[in-house]
Design an enzyme around this catalytic site. Structure first.
Site, PDB file in Angstrom:
ATOM      1  CG  ASN A  59      -1.805   1.241   1.250  1.00 13.61           C
ATOM      2  OD1 ASN A  59      -2.715   1.379   0.449  1.00 13.61           O
ATOM      3  ND2 ASN A  59      -1.508   2.170   2.152  1.00 13.61           N
TER       4      ASN A  59
ATOM      5  CG  ASP B 107      -0.455  -4.460   5.717  1.00 13.09           C
ATOM      6  OD1 ASP B 107      -0.906  -4.876   6.788  1.00 13.09           O
ATOM      7  OD2 ASP B 107      -0.212  -3.249   5.490  1.00 13.09           O
TER       8      ASP B 107
ATOM      9  CD  GLU C 128      -4.860  -5.693   7.842  1.00 14.03           C
ATOM     10  OE1 GLU C 128      -5.109  -5.100   8.904  1.00 14.03           O
ATOM     11  OE2 GLU C 128      -4.145  -5.206   6.950  1.00 14.03           O
TER      12      GLU C 128
END
Length: 494
Positions: A104, A234, A264
């Site tokens: 990210n 993530d 996640e």
């Protein structure tokens, strides 16, 4: 084939004498004997906070503890050689390694650049609160310590869609970078705050094709260098789903395999959003069941006021059991963390029975429940908080039960608010397999449950030692099982 069981092999405040990679290598054989089939390692690459970083502020994905960057060669967990050795030892013992991938954002840029930005409303990122203006920000990553080894790619302002710090203004904010790919944010799964593309640090711009290609090259290099068998992704709700699909397909095709993928997508309110994400990604990944974690947390808080018969209602493991990775706690929910929702100690044995000893979902055990953890919040010295998480005494036995005898047809008795149970009938290829589990969040409990006529006349005992009597299965395959108040009993065949 043995049941799959994952272990999150770290917690946020890991501070033991052995570096994590060294410890994991030493424990490889023991973990395999326990029934652990996969270990989730924390981010292994160099991060902005250097030797103290847990890894979620990634700086250089190609530096696995090999180069002098951010004032250290090794990461918090050890050197590249230590990491490679731990993976090799674990996988030699049949324990697959799942590497944490943080796509990210990046943190800790090396050089300042000037760029046009607009500020946005933090509560509605679709709403601009300024006209375009110029700032200076740390958006150029040159990785001088690595000096072009493995990759000569330079990250600059065109590789990012947002930033949270204007160096020249000395001001924090959410700045949308006005680049050639658009003035607004990318299309991401989460519509929280209008559009939740921006999370923190330098938000990666996946609309840039050069970025996508570089991350695919990095993925190839990573697997060729280390040989992991899976990835934990993530913060996927902040990332363009089409990029993740493209990256995963590229990796599977390149290595002619099917990597184990768990993502996640933290959500404690709406299972439909997780189901929608699974539909979009077409079975390419599994998701952590944060909804079940939240129910376990509430059950610990509310004690006998909580209705145990509904503990799976609205969870991912209820609706999509083949795609759910269940867990009791993790590094985000442990004490002192931002999403702190640590399950009360009295309920932890019950919670682990609910994820380890049932058919649905792949359970992920938390490091602190196996090894314990002692730490303090050093960022709050004026109000210092010390935490002592003791190992869960029942966990080794439950892992053994899962590995050896928790198989076969499941019969549920989730029929009473304060006392629930289930049985597993066992399978011929697992000697003495078959179990009965009963738990109560109030007074002492008992329940008539069916093991199956094939178990008629067999003797069963509570392997957790909470109950001392022996139980004989009747001629029809039924028996009456017991548990203590606020406790769980796991009955197995002698």
């Amino acid at each position: 084939m043995d049941n799959q069981t994952l272990l999150q092999y770290f917690h946020w405040y890991y501070n033991e004498a052995d570096k994590l990679w060294i410890k994991a290598g030493k424990e490889a054989e023991k973990l395999a004997q326990m029934g652990i089939t996969g270990v989730w390692f924390p981010p292994a690459y160099k991060a902005n906070s250097g030797a103290s970083s847990v890894g979620y502020d990634p700086y250089d994905l190609y530096d696995l503890g090999e180069f002098d960057q951010k004032n250290t060669v090794a990461t918090k967990y050890g050197t590249k050689e230590d990491y490679q050795n731990a993976i090799q030892l674990l996988q030699k013992n049949g324990v697959n390694v799942i590497a944490d991938v943080v796509f990210n954002h990046k943190a800790g840029g090396d050089e300042l650049e000037k760029m046009m930005v607009r500020t946005v409303n933090p509560e509605d990122r679709e709403e601009f609160t300024s006209e375009p203006f110029e700032i200076e920000a740390w958006t150029k990553f040159t990785f001088k310590g690595r000096n072009g080894q493995y990759s000569q790619f330079i990250w600059d302002k065109d590789c990012f869609s947002g930033i949270d710090w204007a160096e020249d203004l000395k001001e924090t904010g959410i700045y949308s970078i006005q680049n050639i790919y658009g003035e607004g944010w990318e299309d991401v799964p989460s519509k929280e705050l209008g559009n939740y593309d921006y999370l923190m640090y330098n938000d990666i711009e996946f609309r840039n094709p050069e970025v996508r290609e570089e991350l695919k090259r990095w993925g190839e290099w990573y697997v060729n260098s280390c040989g992991m068998k899976g990835f934990r992704l993530d913060a996927v709700k902040h990332i363009a789903t089409d990029f993740l699909i493209e990256w995963l397909d590229h990796m599977n095709e390149t290595f002619e395999t099917s990597f184990f993928i768990v993502a996640e997508n933290w959500n404690i309110d709406n299972v439909a959003e997780l189901e929608q994400y699974l539909e979009i990604t077409k079975g390419r990944m599994q998701l952590f069941d944060s909804l079940l974690h939240h129910q376990l947390f509430l059950a610990g808080e509310e004690k006998e006021q909580y209705d145990l018969s509904k503990i799976f209602a609205g969870t991912l493991v209820e609706s999509q059991p083949l795609y759910a990775v269940t867990f009791v706690d993790n590094h985000d929910s442990q004490p002192l963390q931002a999403l702190e929702s640590y399950i009360d100690f009295w309920f932890r044995p019950l919670a682990y029975a609910l994820i380890l000893l049932r058919e649905g979902g792949i359970p992920c055990v938390f490091y602190a429940d196996l090894y314990g953890a002692k730490y303090k919040d050093e960022d709050k010295e004026e109000d210092l908080v010390e935490v002592n998480l003791v190992p869960l005494a029942e966990l080794p036995e439950m892992l053994k039960v899962r590995k050896d005898v928790s198989y076969g047809l499941q019969r549920d008795y989730l029929d009473f608010p304060n006392c629930i149970g289930w049985t597993r009938a066992g399978v011929p290829e697992k000697q003495n397999s078959g179990i009965a589990v009963i738990m109560s969040n109030g007074a002492e409990g008992f329940k008539e449950m069916e093991m199956g006529p094939e178990h008629s006349g067999k003797t069963m005992i509570d392997v957790l030692g909470n109950r001392n009597e022996s139980i004989i299965v009747d001629e029809n395959g039924w028996a009456e099982f017991f548990c203590n108040a606020e406790s769980v009993s796991v009955w197995t065949i002698v």
